[in-house]
Design a protein around this motif. Structure first.
Motif, PDB file in Angstrom:
ATOM      1  N   LEU A 156       0.846  -1.189   0.000  1.00 55.12           N
ATOM      2  CA  LEU A 156       0.000   0.000   0.000  1.00 55.12           C
ATOM      3  C   LEU A 156       0.884   1.242   0.000  1.00 55.12           C
ATOM      4  O   LEU A 156       1.818   1.363   0.797  1.00 55.12           O
ATOM      5  N   VAL A 157       0.606   2.156  -0.890  1.00 53.22           N
ATOM      6  CA  VAL A 157       1.430   3.349  -1.015  1.00 53.22           C
ATOM      7  C   VAL A 157       0.529   4.578  -1.009  1.00 53.22           C
ATOM      8  O   VAL A 157      -0.489   4.630  -1.710  1.00 53.22           O
ATOM      9  N   TRP A 158       0.863   5.529  -0.163  1.00 56.10           N
ATOM     10  CA  TRP A 158       0.140   6.803  -0.127  1.00 56.10           C
ATOM     11  C   TRP A 158       1.134   7.937  -0.310  1.00 56.10           C
ATOM     12  O   TRP A 158       2.311   7.819   0.058  1.00 56.10           O
ATOM     13  N   SER A 159       0.640   9.019  -0.822  1.00 55.63           N
ATOM     14  CA  SER A 159       1.482  10.222  -0.826  1.00 55.63           C
ATOM     15  C   SER A 159       1.527  10.734   0.612  1.00 55.63           C
ATOM     16  O   SER A 159       0.552  10.621   1.347  1.00 55.63           O
ATOM     17  N   GLY A 160       2.666  11.265   0.989  1.00 54.46           N
ATOM     18  CA  GLY A 160       2.811  11.756   2.366  1.00 54.46           C
ATOM     19  C   GLY A 160       2.821  10.624   3.370  1.00 54.46           C
ATOM     20  O   GLY A 160       2.169  10.694   4.423  1.00 54.46           O
ATOM     21  N   GLU A 161       3.566   9.545   3.054  1.00 47.90           N
ATOM     22  CA  GLU A 161       3.571   8.362   3.910  1.00 47.90           C
ATOM     23  C   GLU A 161       4.065   8.666   5.333  1.00 47.90           C
ATOM     24  O   GLU A 161       3.537   8.152   6.305  1.00 47.90           O
ATOM     25  N   SER A 162       5.073   9.501   5.447  1.00 50.78           N
ATOM     26  CA  SER A 162       5.625   9.820   6.771  1.00 50.78           C
ATOM     27  C   SER A 162       4.578  10.495   7.643  1.00 50.78           C
ATOM     28  O   SER A 162       4.457  10.201   8.835  1.00 50.78           O
ATOM     29  N   PHE A 163       3.838  11.395   7.014  1.00 51.63           N
ATOM     30  CA  PHE A 163       2.788  12.100   7.770  1.00 51.63           C
ATOM     31  C   PHE A 163       1.750  11.117   8.288  1.00 51.63           C
ATOM     32  O   PHE A 163       1.365  11.152   9.461  1.00 51.63           O
ATOM     33  N   PHE A 164       1.308  10.205   7.434  1.00 49.20           N
ATOM     34  CA  PHE A 164       0.294   9.239   7.843  1.00 49.20           C
ATOM     35  C   PHE A 164       0.829   8.235   8.867  1.00 49.20           C
ATOM     36  O   PHE A 164       0.084   7.763   9.727  1.00 49.20           O
ATOM     37  N   ALA A 165       2.113   7.934   8.771  1.00 53.01           N
ATOM     38  CA  ALA A 165       2.720   7.036   9.755  1.00 53.01           C
ATOM     39  C   ALA A 165       2.677   7.666  11.141  1.00 53.01           C
ATOM     40  O   ALA A 165       2.283   7.028  12.128  1.00 53.01           O
ATOM     41  N   VAL A 166       3.074   8.938  11.219  1.00 54.95           N
ATOM     42  CA  VAL A 166       3.043   9.644  12.503  1.00 54.95           C
ATOM     43  C   VAL A 166       1.604   9.810  12.980  1.00 54.95           C
ATOM     44  O   VAL A 166       1.290   9.626  14.163  1.00 54.95           O
ATOM     45  N   LEU A 167       0.722  10.131  12.046  1.00 56.67           N
ATOM     46  CA  LEU A 167      -0.687  10.319  12.400  1.00 56.67           C
ATOM     47  C   LEU A 167      -1.292   9.045  12.970  1.00 56.67           C
ATOM     48  O   LEU A 167      -2.060   9.080  13.947  1.00 56.67           O
ATOM     49  N   SER A 168      -0.932   7.888  12.382  1.00 54.44           N
ATOM     50  CA  SER A 168      -1.486   6.625  12.859  1.00 54.44           C
ATOM     51  C   SER A 168      -1.053   6.342  14.297  1.00 54.44           C
ATOM     52  O   SER A 168      -1.835   5.835  15.109  1.00 54.44           O
ATOM     53  N   VAL A 169       0.200   6.698  14.612  1.00 55.78           N
ATOM     54  CA  VAL A 169       0.696   6.497  15.980  1.00 55.78           C
ATOM     55  C   VAL A 169      -0.061   7.399  16.952  1.00 55.78           C
ATOM     56  O   VAL A 169      -0.477   6.956  18.034  1.00 55.78           O
ATOM     57  N   TRP A 170      -0.255   8.660  16.566  1.00 55.47           N
ATOM     58  CA  TRP A 170      -0.970   9.598  17.445  1.00 55.47           C
ATOM     59  C   TRP A 170      -2.427   9.197  17.646  1.00 55.47           C
ATOM     60  O   TRP A 170      -2.960   9.289  18.757  1.00 55.47           O
ATOM     61  N   ILE A 171      -3.072   8.763  16.586  1.00 61.49           N
ATOM     62  CA  ILE A 171      -4.469   8.332  16.706  1.00 61.49           C
ATOM     63  C   ILE A 171      -4.569   7.121  17.635  1.00 61.49           C
ATOM     64  O   ILE A 171      -5.437   7.052  18.511  1.00 61.49           O
ATOM     65  N   GLY A 172      -3.648   6.159  17.465  1.00 57.63           N
ATOM     66  CA  GLY A 172      -3.636   4.989  18.338  1.00 57.63           C
ATOM     67  C   GLY A 172      -3.375   5.364  19.781  1.00 57.63           C
ATOM     68  O   GLY A 172      -4.026   4.846  20.696  1.00 57.63           O
ATOM     69  N   ALA A 173      -2.434   6.296  19.995  1.00 59.01           N
ATOM     70  CA  ALA A 173      -2.107   6.720  21.356  1.00 59.01           C
ATOM     71  C   ALA A 173      -3.305   7.392  22.024  1.00 59.01           C
ATOM     72  O   ALA A 173      -3.616   7.121  23.190  1.00 59.01           O
ATOM     73  N   LEU A 174      -3.996   8.267  21.298  1.00 61.20           N
ATOM     74  CA  LEU A 174      -5.165   8.943  21.864  1.00 61.20           C
ATOM     75  C   LEU A 174      -6.292   7.958  22.146  1.00 61.20           C
ATOM     76  O   LEU A 174      -6.991   8.065  23.160  1.00 61.20           O
ATOM     77  N   LEU A 175      -6.437   6.980  21.264  1.00 59.42           N
ATOM     78  CA  LEU A 175      -7.457   5.952  21.464  1.00 59.42           C
ATOM     79  C   LEU A 175      -7.124   5.110  22.701  1.00 59.42           C
ATOM     80  O   LEU A 175      -7.992   4.842  23.547  1.00 59.42           O
ATOM     81  N   GLY A 176      -5.852   4.710  22.810  1.00 63.90           N
ATOM     82  CA  GLY A 176      -5.433   3.928  23.976  1.00 63.90           C
ATOM     83  C   GLY A 176      -5.595   4.698  25.263  1.00 63.90           C
ATOM     84  O   GLY A 176      -6.034   4.156  26.290  1.00 63.90           O
ATOM     85  N   LEU A 177      -5.241   5.980  25.246  1.00 60.40           N
ATOM     86  CA  LEU A 177      -5.381   6.824  26.430  1.00 60.40           C
ATOM     87  C   LEU A 177      -6.841   6.939  26.840  1.00 60.40           C
ATOM     88  O   LEU A 177      -7.190   6.823  28.028  1.00 60.40           O
ATOM     89  N   SER A 178      -7.713   7.138  25.872  1.00 61.26           N
ATOM     90  CA  SER A 178      -9.148   7.304  26.159  1.00 61.26           C
ATOM     91  C   SER A 178      -9.751   6.024  26.733  1.00 61.26           C
ATOM     92  O   SER A 178     -10.488   6.054  27.728  1.00 61.26           O
ATOM     93  N   ILE A 179      -9.434   4.900  26.122  1.00 62.32           N
ATOM     94  CA  ILE A 179     -10.015   3.625  26.556  1.00 62.32           C
ATOM     95  C   ILE A 179      -9.573   3.292  27.980  1.00 62.32           C
ATOM     96  O   ILE A 179     -10.381   2.942  28.837  1.00 62.32           O
ATOM     97  N   THR A 180      -8.270   3.399  28.241  1.00 64.91           N
ATOM     98  CA  THR A 180      -7.767   3.017  29.564  1.00 64.91           C
ATOM     99  C   THR A 180      -8.150   4.031  30.642  1.00 64.91           C
ATOM    100  O   THR A 180      -8.261   3.677  31.818  1.00 64.91           O
ATOM    101  N   ALA A 181      -8.354   5.291  30.250  1.00 66.49           N
ATOM    102  CA  ALA A 181      -8.791   6.288  31.223  1.00 66.49           C
ATOM    103  C   ALA A 181     -10.253   6.085  31.600  1.00 66.49           C
ATOM    104  O   ALA A 181     -10.644   6.287  32.755  1.00 66.49           O
ATOM    105  N   LEU A 182     -11.067   5.660  30.639  1.00 62.70           N
ATOM    106  CA  LEU A 182     -12.514   5.536  30.869  1.00 62.70           C
ATOM    107  C   LEU A 182     -12.915   4.198  31.468  1.00 62.70           C
ATOM    108  O   LEU A 182     -13.948   4.103  32.132  1.00 62.70           O
TER     109      LEU A 182
END
Length: 221
Positions: free
Chosen positions: A70-96
């Motif tokens: 799978l190839v996207w333009s701006g791969e680095s941006f999406f890679a970082v974004l995926s980590v941040w989205i996962g981190a926020l999701l993990g933080l929300s789930i474990t906090a709640l």
């Protein structure tokens, strides 16, 4: 709603209180059952949840690129974004959701907070406030399924520490088998028999120096 009425019926609480009276009728000790829903909120571990989920989403993104072409333009941006989205999701789930959060906590950390809270409860409830220093705190942390028996110094001097293991075991097994009340009653009565065995006898002028009421440690999670 108090944690006592959430976990126990009125008849359960009456039986536990009655067991305290029966155990105390055989000995000079004052037995104080203390219930905490949990011994700590463990909210710090929500950050571990964020770290782990961020790692999972980052690895998933990398795997999708590496092995599925799978190839996207701006791969680095999406890679970082995926980590941040996962981190926020993990933080929300474990906090709640405390039940998810506590699974991230090591046994040693839980034991530390249970020991600390039990000692605080011993002081807060003034278990030391007996003429001959014969108070006993039975500290029950329901969420962790941990129990501590803290005898005051006169009883600790006479009864070996290992003797309390059975009192702890009875309550823990009761909690695991969904027979909390039965385990607690058995443990309290065992304490009475143990103290009688070590000749901590009731005195002629014995008074009920500490109330037999069950202590509610409140909700921390």
């Amino acid at each position: 709603m108090s944690i006592l009425t959430r976990y126990f019926s009125k008849s359960d609480l009456d039986e536990i209180k009655s067991a305290v009276g029966e155990a105390e009728s055989k000995t000079a000790a004052e037995i104080v059952p203390f219930f905490a829903e949990s011994s700590h909120h463990y909210k710090e571990w929500a950050w571990l949840g964020a770290f782990l989920m961020g790692g999972v989403t980052g690895v998933t993104f990398y795997t999708a690129q590496k092995f599925y072409g799978l190839v996207w333009s701006g791969e680095s941006f999406f890679a970082v974004l995926s980590v941040w989205i996962g981190a926020l999701l993990g933080l929300s789930i474990t906090a709640l959701f405390p039940k998810i959060r506590i699974n991230l906590v090591s046994r040693a950390a839980k034991q530390y907070f249970v020991d600390l809270r039990a000692k605080e409860a011993f002081l807060d409830e003034e278990v030391f406030r007996t003429k001959n220093r014969t108070g006993i705190l039975i500290y029950i942390s329901l969420f962790e399924h941990f129990v501590r028996v803290l005898p005051d110094k006169e009883i600790a001097r006479i009864v070996p520490k290992s003797e309390w293991n059975e009192a702890v075991k009875l309550i823990v097994e009761g909690m695991k088998s969904n027979k909390k009340k039965e385990g607690i009653v058995s443990s309290i009565l065992f304490c009475g028999q143990l103290l009688k065995k070590y000749n901590i006898q009731i005195e002629k002028d014995d008074k009920n120096e500490i109330s037999n009421e069950i202590r509610d440690g409140g909700k921390l999670m």
